[in-house]
Scaffold this motif. Structure first.
Motif, mmCIF file in Angstrom:
data_model
loop_
_atom_site.group_PDB
_atom_site.id
_atom_site.type_symbol
_atom_site.label_atom_id
_atom_site.label_comp_id
_atom_site.label_asym_id
_atom_site.label_seq_id
_atom_site.Cartn_x
_atom_site.Cartn_y
_atom_site.Cartn_z
ATOM 1 N N ASP A 212 18.365 49.338 -7.597
ATOM 2 C CA ASP A 212 19.164 48.889 -8.740
ATOM 3 C C ASP A 212 18.724 49.617 -10.009
ATOM 4 O O ASP A 212 19.561 49.987 -10.844
ATOM 5 N N ALA A 213 17.421 49.814 -10.152
ATOM 6 C CA ALA A 213 16.903 50.536 -11.306
ATOM 7 C C ALA A 213 17.373 51.994 -11.280
ATOM 8 O O ALA A 213 17.732 52.564 -12.322
ATOM 9 N N PHE A 214 17.372 52.598 -10.078
ATOM 10 C CA PHE A 214 17.854 53.977 -9.967
ATOM 11 C C PHE A 214 19.297 54.078 -10.443
ATOM 12 O O PHE A 214 19.643 54.974 -11.236
ATOM 13 N N ILE A 215 20.152 53.173 -9.970
ATOM 14 C CA ILE A 215 21.559 53.183 -10.386
ATOM 15 C C ILE A 215 21.649 53.067 -11.906
ATOM 16 O O ILE A 215 22.408 53.796 -12.560
ATOM 17 N N SER A 216 20.846 52.177 -12.476
ATOM 18 C CA SER A 216 20.868 51.949 -13.922
ATOM 19 C C SER A 216 20.465 53.206 -14.689
ATOM 20 O O SER A 216 21.122 53.584 -15.668
ATOM 21 N N GLY A 217 19.376 53.844 -14.258
ATOM 22 C CA GLY A 217 18.925 55.054 -14.934
ATOM 23 C C GLY A 217 19.937 56.189 -14.810
ATOM 24 O O GLY A 217 20.199 56.918 -15.774
ATOM 25 N N PHE A 218 20.518 56.324 -13.621
ATOM 26 C CA PHE A 218 21.502 57.381 -13.380
ATOM 27 C C PHE A 218 22.733 57.179 -14.271
ATOM 28 O O PHE A 218 23.193 58.113 -14.939
ATOM 29 N N VAL A 219 23.266 55.943 -14.306
ATOM 30 C CA VAL A 219 24.461 55.672 -15.111
ATOM 31 C C VAL A 219 24.139 55.751 -16.600
ATOM 32 O O VAL A 219 24.975 56.186 -17.399
ATOM 33 N N HIS A 220 22.933 55.363 -16.979
ATOM 34 C CA HIS A 220 22.492 55.538 -18.368
ATOM 35 C C HIS A 220 22.604 57.007 -18.769
ATOM 36 O O HIS A 220 23.094 57.331 -19.861
ATOM 37 N N GLY A 221 22.194 57.889 -17.867
ATOM 38 C CA GLY A 221 22.316 59.315 -18.139
ATOM 39 C C GLY A 221 23.763 59.771 -18.217
ATOM 40 O O GLY A 221 24.127 60.563 -19.093
ATOM 41 N N LEU A 222 24.610 59.280 -17.313
ATOM 42 C CA LEU A 222 26.035 59.641 -17.349
ATOM 43 C C LEU A 222 26.661 59.265 -18.692
ATOM 44 O O LEU A 222 27.412 60.056 -19.281
ATOM 45 N N CYS A 223 26.362 58.052 -19.146
ATOM 46 C CA CYS A 223 26.953 57.579 -20.399
ATOM 47 C C CYS A 223 26.444 58.363 -21.605
ATOM 48 O O CYS A 223 27.135 58.459 -22.622
ATOM 49 N N ALA A 224 25.250 58.913 -21.483
ATOM 50 C CA ALA A 224 24.679 59.735 -22.559
ATOM 51 C C ALA A 224 25.097 61.198 -22.433
ATOM 52 O O ALA A 224 24.587 62.050 -23.165
ATOM 53 N N LYS A 225 26.024 61.476 -21.489
ATOM 54 C CA LYS A 225 26.553 62.828 -21.270
ATOM 55 C C LYS A 225 25.470 63.812 -20.834
ATOM 56 O O LYS A 225 25.527 65.003 -21.151
ATOM 57 N N SER B 173 23.325 65.991 -17.947
ATOM 58 C CA SER B 173 23.704 66.696 -16.728
ATOM 59 C C SER B 173 23.384 65.823 -15.530
ATOM 60 O O SER B 173 22.555 64.899 -15.604
ATOM 61 N N LEU B 174 24.023 66.101 -14.397
ATOM 62 C CA LEU B 174 23.743 65.317 -13.198
ATOM 63 C C LEU B 174 22.278 65.466 -12.770
ATOM 64 O O LEU B 174 21.680 64.536 -12.239
ATOM 65 N N HIS B 175 21.701 66.627 -13.021
ATOM 66 C CA HIS B 175 20.271 66.821 -12.733
ATOM 67 C C HIS B 175 19.431 65.868 -13.584
ATOM 68 O O HIS B 175 18.513 65.194 -13.072
ATOM 69 N N GLN B 176 19.743 65.759 -14.865
ATOM 70 C CA GLN B 176 19.002 64.844 -15.738
ATOM 71 C C GLN B 176 19.240 63.392 -15.339
ATOM 72 O O GLN B 176 18.332 62.557 -15.436
ATOM 73 N N CYS B 177 20.452 63.080 -14.885
ATOM 74 C CA CYS B 177 20.747 61.723 -14.422
ATOM 75 C C CYS B 177 19.875 61.347 -13.226
ATOM 76 O O CYS B 177 19.381 60.217 -13.134
ATOM 77 N N MET B 178 19.686 62.307 -12.307
ATOM 78 C CA MET B 178 18.821 62.057 -11.157
ATOM 79 C C MET B 178 17.397 61.751 -11.601
ATOM 80 O O MET B 178 16.751 60.813 -11.105
ATOM 81 N N LEU B 179 16.894 62.524 -12.540
ATOM 82 C CA LEU B 179 15.529 62.316 -13.015
ATOM 83 C C LEU B 179 15.381 60.968 -13.723
ATOM 84 O O LEU B 179 14.369 60.281 -13.561
ATOM 85 N N LEU B 180 16.406 60.583 -14.499
ATOM 86 C CA LEU B 180 16.360 59.279 -15.159
ATOM 87 C C LEU B 180 16.382 58.143 -14.138
ATOM 88 O O LEU B 180 15.697 57.126 -14.291
ATOM 89 N N GLY B 181 17.164 58.317 -13.075
ATOM 90 C CA GLY B 181 17.191 57.307 -12.016
ATOM 91 C C GLY B 181 15.845 57.144 -11.358
ATOM 92 O O GLY B 181 15.377 56.018 -11.123
ATOM 93 N N LEU B 182 15.194 58.263 -11.062
ATOM 94 C CA LEU B 182 13.881 58.210 -10.423
ATOM 95 C C LEU B 182 12.828 57.632 -11.371
ATOM 96 O O LEU B 182 11.940 56.887 -10.944
ATOM 97 N N ASP B 183 12.922 57.959 -12.652
ATOM 98 C CA ASP B 183 11.998 57.383 -13.638
ATOM 99 C C ASP B 183 12.160 55.866 -13.704
ATOM 100 O O ASP B 183 11.168 55.124 -13.791
ATOM 101 N N ALA B 184 13.408 55.399 -13.669
ATOM 102 C CA ALA B 184 13.664 53.956 -13.721
ATOM 103 C C ALA B 184 13.080 53.260 -12.494
ATOM 104 O O ALA B 184 12.453 52.197 -12.606
#
Length: 281
Positions: free
Chosen positions: A236-249, A251-262
């Motif tokens: 659930d945290a991964f999904i949250s971090g990934f979508v947080h990145g999407l909403c902040a525009k 890159s998909l690579h950065q979204c993956m990293l945010l998901g893993l950080d979460a």
């Protein structure tokens, strides 16, 4: 920040950690943590914490627990649209030691948002992104018809071509991916979903990281392995971090990293959500 619509369930998590190895035929001494849960509730809570405008459609029981769960979401500025259910808030219980984990749930099928409840979509049809773990094709087709301008992210395995072609992305774990891959390798099954029209697919791999797939190919994201007993809430945290990145525009690579950080943040706490997730900001 982003405007996000979410459809899912609210539960109570009871997390029981054994003080020593669990054995049969004896009283096992446990430490227990009780908190509000439900995968999509967790995602809504997390994204509200991260300052997004979140609109959450859910079914809620007729007990005080449901009222308190709604208040807890609203404290994080989540707009909640509850469909009432004549029954108690369901419980999810996990009990684990250093070697194994057992999970139990009291939820029933009629506790899920279904196609008769979709009148509530008037509250979310101006959102940019939508997230749900409902995977009934009939429900999803009707949902997509009622929210034509939203980019839907599926968080349960779906293989229907009619649904996949209208979805934006999918985030599932390796076991869910195996349920639709059948005799194929995960990579082949993933590419088939992309060929059906999915923009991108993420498969989380527990302690091994995650895989990302899109029309350009596949990319593996490894992580540093940690010794943990329970991974409750990490997906659930991964999904949250990934979508947080999407909403902040991002890159998909950065979204993956945010998901893993979460996910890494939630691994360090004894519950499925925690205010430490605000570190992503």
């Amino acid at each position: 920040m982003g405007k996000i619509g979410i459809i899912g369930t609210v539960m109570v998590d009871q997390i029981m950690q054994a003080r020593y190895k669990i054995g049969e035929g004896r009283c096992n001494k446990m430490n227990i943590t009780t908190a509000f849960g439900g995968a999509m509730r967790n995602v809504a809570w997390n994204l509200g914490l991260l300052k997004h405008e979140v609109h959450f459609i859910t079914k809620m029981g007729n007990d005080m627990t449901a009222i308190e769960a709604q208040k807890d979401l609203e404290k994080n500025h989540v707009f909640v649209y509850p469909v009432s259910y004549n029954g108690p808030t369901p419980i999810f219980l996990t009990a684990f030691d250093a070697e194994k984990e057992l999970m139990f749930s009291t939820i029933q099928d009629d506790y899920y948002i279904d196609k008769e409840d979709l009148f509530q979509t008037v509250a979310i049809n101006t959102c940019e992104y939508g997230i749900t773990d409902r995977n009934d094709p009939t429900f999803l087709r009707k949902l997509f018809d009622r929210t034509p301008n939203m980019k839907w992210i599926l968080c349960k395995p779906v293989s229907s071509s009619q649904v996949i072609s209208s979805a934006h992305g999918m985030i599932i774990n390796r076991y869910e991916m195996m349920s639709i891959s059948k005799d194929q390798s995960l990579d082949v099954a993933a590419q088939e979903l992309i060929m059906k029209g999915l923009d991108w697919l993420v498969v989380t791999l527990d302690h091994e990281g995650a895989m990302f797939y899109d029309k350009k190919g596949a990319h593996y994201y490894p992580i540093e392995e940690k010794r943990v007993y329970s991974t409750l809430g990490c997906g659930d945290a991964f999904i949250s971090g990934f979508v947080h990145g999407l909403c902040a525009k991002k890159s998909l690579h950065q979204c993956m990293l945010l998901g893993l950080d979460a996910s890494d943040i939630i691994l360090s706490v004894p519950s499925a959500t925690d205010e430490k997730l605000i570190e992503l900001l």
